[in-house]
Design a protein around this motif. Structure first.
Motif, PDB file in Angstrom:
ATOM      1  N   PRO A   7       0.829  -1.211   0.000  1.00 40.34           N
ATOM      2  CA  PRO A   7       0.000   0.000   0.000  1.00 40.34           C
ATOM      3  C   PRO A   7       0.859   1.255   0.000  1.00 40.34           C
ATOM      4  CG  PRO A   7       0.163  -0.865   2.216  1.00 40.34           C
ATOM      5  CD  PRO A   7       0.872  -1.849   1.331  1.00 40.34           C
ATOM      6  N   GLU A   8       0.256   2.348  -0.387  1.00 38.90           N
ATOM      7  CA  GLU A   8       0.927   3.642  -0.271  1.00 38.90           C
ATOM      8  C   GLU A   8       1.084   3.987   1.213  1.00 38.90           C
ATOM      9  OE1 GLU A   8       2.196   5.745  -2.548  1.00 38.90           O
ATOM     10  OE2 GLU A   8       1.819   4.180  -4.042  1.00 38.90           O
ATOM     11  N   PRO A   9       2.265   4.479   1.603  1.00 36.92           N
ATOM     12  CA  PRO A   9       2.455   4.826   3.017  1.00 36.92           C
ATOM     13  C   PRO A   9       1.557   5.984   3.429  1.00 36.92           C
ATOM     14  CG  PRO A   9       4.289   5.629   1.702  1.00 36.92           C
ATOM     15  CD  PRO A   9       3.458   4.769   0.790  1.00 36.92           C
ATOM     16  N   LEU A  10       1.238   6.042   4.704  1.00 38.25           N
ATOM     17  CA  LEU A  10       0.479   7.161   5.252  1.00 38.25           C
ATOM     18  C   LEU A  10       1.473   8.252   5.634  1.00 38.25           C
ATOM     19  CD1 LEU A  10      -1.586   4.827   5.403  1.00 38.25           C
ATOM     20  CD2 LEU A  10      -2.428   5.838   7.529  1.00 38.25           C
ATOM     21  N   PRO A  11       1.430   9.393   4.978  1.00 35.31           N
ATOM     22  CA  PRO A  11       2.442  10.435   5.209  1.00 35.31           C
ATOM     23  C   PRO A  11       2.555  10.824   6.678  1.00 35.31           C
ATOM     24  CG  PRO A  11       1.100  10.979   3.304  1.00 35.31           C
ATOM     25  CD  PRO A  11       0.451   9.793   3.962  1.00 35.31           C
ATOM     26  N   GLY A  12       3.777  10.805   7.187  1.00 39.94           N
ATOM     27  CA  GLY A  12       4.037  11.248   8.549  1.00 39.94           C
ATOM     28  C   GLY A  12       3.702  10.256   9.630  1.00 39.94           C
ATOM     29  N   ALA A  13       3.161   9.098   9.279  1.00 38.76           N
ATOM     30  CA  ALA A  13       2.703   8.157  10.304  1.00 38.76           C
ATOM     31  C   ALA A  13       3.860   7.642  11.155  1.00 38.76           C
ATOM     32  CB  ALA A  13       1.957   6.998   9.659  1.00 38.76           C
ATOM     33  N   ARG A  14       5.006   7.400  10.517  1.00 36.14           N
ATOM     34  CA  ARG A  14       6.156   6.877  11.272  1.00 36.14           C
ATOM     35  C   ARG A  14       6.590   7.841  12.362  1.00 36.14           C
ATOM     36  NH1 ARG A  14       9.272   5.501  14.171  1.00 36.14           N
ATOM     37  NH2 ARG A  14      11.060   4.071  14.037  1.00 36.14           N
ATOM     38  N   LEU A  15       6.427   9.136  12.129  1.00 37.41           N
ATOM     39  CA  LEU A  15       6.870  10.146  13.089  1.00 37.41           C
ATOM     40  C   LEU A  15       5.958  10.236  14.304  1.00 37.41           C
ATOM     41  CD1 LEU A  15       7.841  12.956  10.562  1.00 37.41           C
ATOM     42  CD2 LEU A  15       9.342  11.276  11.653  1.00 37.41           C
ATOM     43  N   LEU A  16       4.823   9.560  14.261  1.00 32.91           N
ATOM     44  CA  LEU A  16       3.910   9.577  15.404  1.00 32.91           C
ATOM     45  C   LEU A  16       4.387   8.679  16.541  1.00 32.91           C
ATOM     46  CD1 LEU A  16       0.489   9.347  13.524  1.00 32.91           C
ATOM     47  CD2 LEU A  16       1.562  11.392  14.489  1.00 32.91           C
ATOM     48  N   PHE A  17       5.417   7.863  16.293  1.00 33.81           N
ATOM     49  CA  PHE A  17       5.862   6.873  17.263  1.00 33.81           C
ATOM     50  C   PHE A  17       7.321   7.127  17.651  1.00 33.81           C
ATOM     51  CE2 PHE A  17       2.404   5.139  14.839  1.00 33.81           C
ATOM     52  CZ  PHE A  17       1.629   4.462  15.767  1.00 33.81           C
ATOM     53  N   SER A  18       7.683   6.671  18.832  1.00 32.04           N
ATOM     54  CA  SER A  18       9.043   6.862  19.344  1.00 32.04           C
ATOM     55  C   SER A  18       9.869   5.588  19.228  1.00 32.04           C
ATOM     56  CB  SER A  18       8.993   7.325  20.802  1.00 32.04           C
ATOM     57  OG  SER A  18       8.240   6.419  21.605  1.00 32.04           O
ATOM     58  N   LEU A  19       9.547   4.750  18.272  1.00 32.32           N
ATOM     59  CA  LEU A  19      10.241   3.471  18.097  1.00 32.32           C
ATOM     60  C   LEU A  19      11.679   3.683  17.652  1.00 32.32           C
ATOM     61  CD1 LEU A  19       7.331   1.679  16.238  1.00 32.32           C
ATOM     62  CD2 LEU A  19       8.148   1.090  18.526  1.00 32.32           C
ATOM     63  N   ASP A  20      12.556   2.805  18.097  1.00 27.00           N
ATOM     64  CA  ASP A  20      13.970   2.849  17.731  1.00 27.00           C
ATOM     65  C   ASP A  20      14.105   2.685  16.218  1.00 27.00           C
ATOM     66  OD1 ASP A  20      16.680   2.522  17.369  1.00 27.00           O
ATOM     67  OD2 ASP A  20      16.911   0.912  18.833  1.00 27.00           O
ATOM     68  N   PRO A  21      14.646   3.679  15.512  1.00 28.89           N
ATOM     69  CA  PRO A  21      14.743   3.572  14.054  1.00 28.89           C
ATOM     70  C   PRO A  21      15.777   2.559  13.576  1.00 28.89           C
ATOM     71  CG  PRO A  21      15.827   5.566  14.831  1.00 28.89           C
ATOM     72  CD  PRO A  21      15.140   4.971  16.019  1.00 28.89           C
ATOM     73  N   ALA A  22      16.615   2.068  14.481  1.00 29.82           N
ATOM     74  CA  ALA A  22      17.619   1.074  14.096  1.00 29.82           C
ATOM     75  C   ALA A  22      17.052  -0.340  14.074  1.00 29.82           C
ATOM     76  CB  ALA A  22      18.813   1.137  15.047  1.00 29.82           C
ATOM     77  N   VAL A  23      15.785  -0.484  14.460  1.00 31.42           N
ATOM     78  CA  VAL A  23      15.143  -1.805  14.531  1.00 31.42           C
ATOM     79  C   VAL A  23      13.925  -1.817  13.629  1.00 31.42           C
ATOM     80  CG1 VAL A  23      13.994  -3.452  16.059  1.00 31.42           C
ATOM     81  CG2 VAL A  23      15.949  -2.128  16.900  1.00 31.42           C
ATOM     82  N   ASN A  24      13.711  -2.927  12.941  1.00 32.36           N
ATOM     83  CA  ASN A  24      12.472  -3.128  12.171  1.00 32.36           C
ATOM     84  C   ASN A  24      11.431  -3.753  13.100  1.00 32.36           C
ATOM     85  OD1 ASN A  24      13.697  -2.183   9.835  1.00 32.36           O
ATOM     86  ND2 ASN A  24      14.325  -4.211   9.171  1.00 32.36           N
ATOM     87  N   HIS A  25      10.410  -3.017  13.399  1.00 37.56           N
ATOM     88  CA  HIS A  25       9.386  -3.457  14.352  1.00 37.56           C
ATOM     89  C   HIS A  25       8.231  -4.087  13.570  1.00 37.56           C
ATOM     90  CE1 HIS A  25      11.380  -1.218  17.626  1.00 37.56           C
ATOM     91  NE2 HIS A  25      11.656  -0.358  16.678  1.00 37.56           N
ATOM     92  N   LEU A  26       8.275  -5.397  13.419  1.00 33.40           N
ATOM     93  CA  LEU A  26       7.330  -6.113  12.564  1.00 33.40           C
ATOM     94  C   LEU A  26       6.372  -6.981  13.375  1.00 33.40           C
ATOM     95  CD1 LEU A  26       9.952  -7.241   9.870  1.00 33.40           C
ATOM     96  CD2 LEU A  26       8.729  -5.062  10.058  1.00 33.40           C
ATOM     97  N   ASN A  27       6.260  -6.702  14.668  1.00 36.21           N
ATOM     98  CA  ASN A  27       5.462  -7.543  15.557  1.00 36.21           C
ATOM     99  C   ASN A  27       4.555  -6.684  16.422  1.00 36.21           C
ATOM    100  OD1 ASN A  27       4.450  -9.689  17.043  1.00 36.21           O
ATOM    101  ND2 ASN A  27       6.191  -9.778  18.426  1.00 36.21           N
ATOM    102  N   HIS A  28       3.789  -5.821  15.778  1.00 37.86           N
ATOM    103  CA  HIS A  28       2.908  -4.933  16.530  1.00 37.86           C
ATOM    104  C   HIS A  28       1.911  -5.708  17.388  1.00 37.86           C
ATOM    105  CE1 HIS A  28       0.844  -1.053  17.172  1.00 37.86           C
ATOM    106  NE2 HIS A  28      -0.257  -1.788  17.192  1.00 37.86           N
ATOM    107  N   GLY A  29       1.557  -6.900  16.974  1.00 36.86           N
ATOM    108  CA  GLY A  29       0.508  -7.647  17.648  1.00 36.86           C
ATOM    109  C   GLY A  29       0.823  -8.075  19.063  1.00 36.86           C
TER     110      GLY A  29
END
Length: 393
Positions: A7-29
């Motif tokens: 899908p097309e990314p949602l603009p700015g959505a990544r900036l809403l979170f404080s997740l470590d950018p050095a890690v791929n967070h693929l387990n939101h569940g």
């Protein structure tokens, strides 16, 4: 068969979170991710609490909790008067189990897709009361009608005191037809507890239309609430029988207050939960759901192709809006819970990717989630790096 387009990314959505950018967070569940604006809302509540604890806990807190409850219940299509805030889904399950008054000769029926901690809770309550826990095997590829027929055949009226069924399973990311299952169980006089841990926020739902006797779901996974926020919805005929795990001062107030009030509990996660729904609505609820489901489908195909899994062997989640997908791992890998945890940790340490590795029916499965902070290249990177790691047995 072509790989589905991301899908097309949602603009700015990544900036809403404080997740470590050095890690791929693929387990939101597993534990969700709390948006920064919700973190700040909770911190303001904590500041208020610490500025004057006595006033915070004694002047209007129960009204604030009730207001939050009504807000969350309305979002879920549930009766606010039949809804109680609890810490998580497993807490709600424990409350229901110990309120049933089980005894020798009774049984609790569940499926082999159930969440591990819920299965442990059922086992403990059955050992404590002399009841029996019976687990119904349901094939991963079973159709909705086959699931319904299997459950219909397994129910034992007069003995089955409770059916526990997942709306969206954790281990297998499978959507079950819970409204139809509830109907079948009620025809035989069997009450139903629906474990909907992953439903709030991810899937459109009307709890009232499901018709379950008990429905419990987390809001700290897909609805962006602070952790420790869940709801237990109870049908009218059961409410007076529901007892809290710990008695506190609101015991005589009845349901739901007797369940919610636990003295010095940190209520700020509950009070900040509407800020999570505000974030979800600001992004667009339908837009978020469509994005996350499409991204999870893309992830399943990309990583499945890398692991040489034919598209026909990638499990169908049973619905187009499911934002979790599973991929079978090579046989012999992660066949136990302990092995799955070890592999999950190895992937995190060596690939800087947080995933879920599940063990179900003696087979290891990789579970991937799609969320607005994820990008297609994260799954593509995993697809390149995961096969060599798995080859290092």
């Amino acid at each position: 068969m072509s790989v589905p387009q991301p899908p097309e990314p949602l603009p700015g959505a990544r900036l809403l979170f404080s997740l470590d950018p050095a890690v791929n967070h693929l387990n939101h569940g597993s534990f969700g991710a709390v948006p920064i604006v919700v973190q700040r809302a909770q911190q303001r509540l904590r500041d208020e609490m610490e500025a004057n604890p006595l006033r915070f806990f004694t002047q209007g807190l129960t009204d604030r909790i009730a207001h939050t409850r009504r807000h969350l219940a309305t979002f879920l299509g549930a009766d606010p008067d039949g809804t109680a805030l609890v810490g998580n889904t497993t807490t709600g399950v424990a409350v229901v189990l110990q309120s049933l008054g089980l005894g020798p000769g009774d049984e609790v029926l569940s499926t082999d897709h159930g969440y591990g901690a819920v299965s442990l809770a059922i086992g403990r309550e059955c050992r404590r009361t002399g009841a029996e826990s019976r687990v119904l095997p349901v094939p991963l590829a079973a159709t909705d009608e086959e699931v319904i027929q299997s459950i219909r055949a397994a129910l034992r009226p007069g003995r089955t005191r409770l059916l526990v069924v997942d709306q969206l399973t954790s281990a297998t990311a499978r959507l079950f037809p819970v409204a139809a299952i509830v109907g079948v169980a009620h025809e035989r006089g069997v009450p139903v507890l629906v474990d909907a841990a992953h439903v709030p926020g991810m899937l459109p739902t009307s709890v009232a239309s499901v018709g379950a006797d008990f429905w419990v779901g987390n809001l700290h996974k897909w609805a962006y609430a602070p952790r420790g926020t869940a709801v237990l919805v109870v049908a009218a005929q059961w409410r007076e029988r529901i007892e809290p795990l710990v008695v506190s001062w609101e015991q005589e107030s009845g349901f739901p207050a007797r369940l919610e009030w636990q003295a010095t509990l940190d209520y700020t996660s509950w009070l900040a939960a509407p800020a999570g729904l505000f974030t979800l609505r600001s992004l667009g609820v339908d837009r978020v759901r469509a994005h996350n489901a499409a991204l999870a489908a893309y992830a399943q195909r990309v990583v499945g192709d890398a692991l040489a899994v034919a598209p026909a062997h990638l499990p169908d989640p049973g619905g187009p809006e499911v934002a979790m997908r599973i991929i079978p791992l090579p046989r012999g890998l992660a066949t136990t819970v302990e092995q799955g945890r070890a592999l999950q940790q190895r992937i995190a340490e060596r690939l800087a990717a947080e995933v879920a590795v599940m063990s179900w029916n003696g087979r290891g499965w990789l579970r991937l989630c799609g969320q607005v902070y994820n990008a297609p290249e994260e799954y593509e990177r995993l697809a390149v790096r995961l096969p060599p790691l798995l080859a290092q047995r």
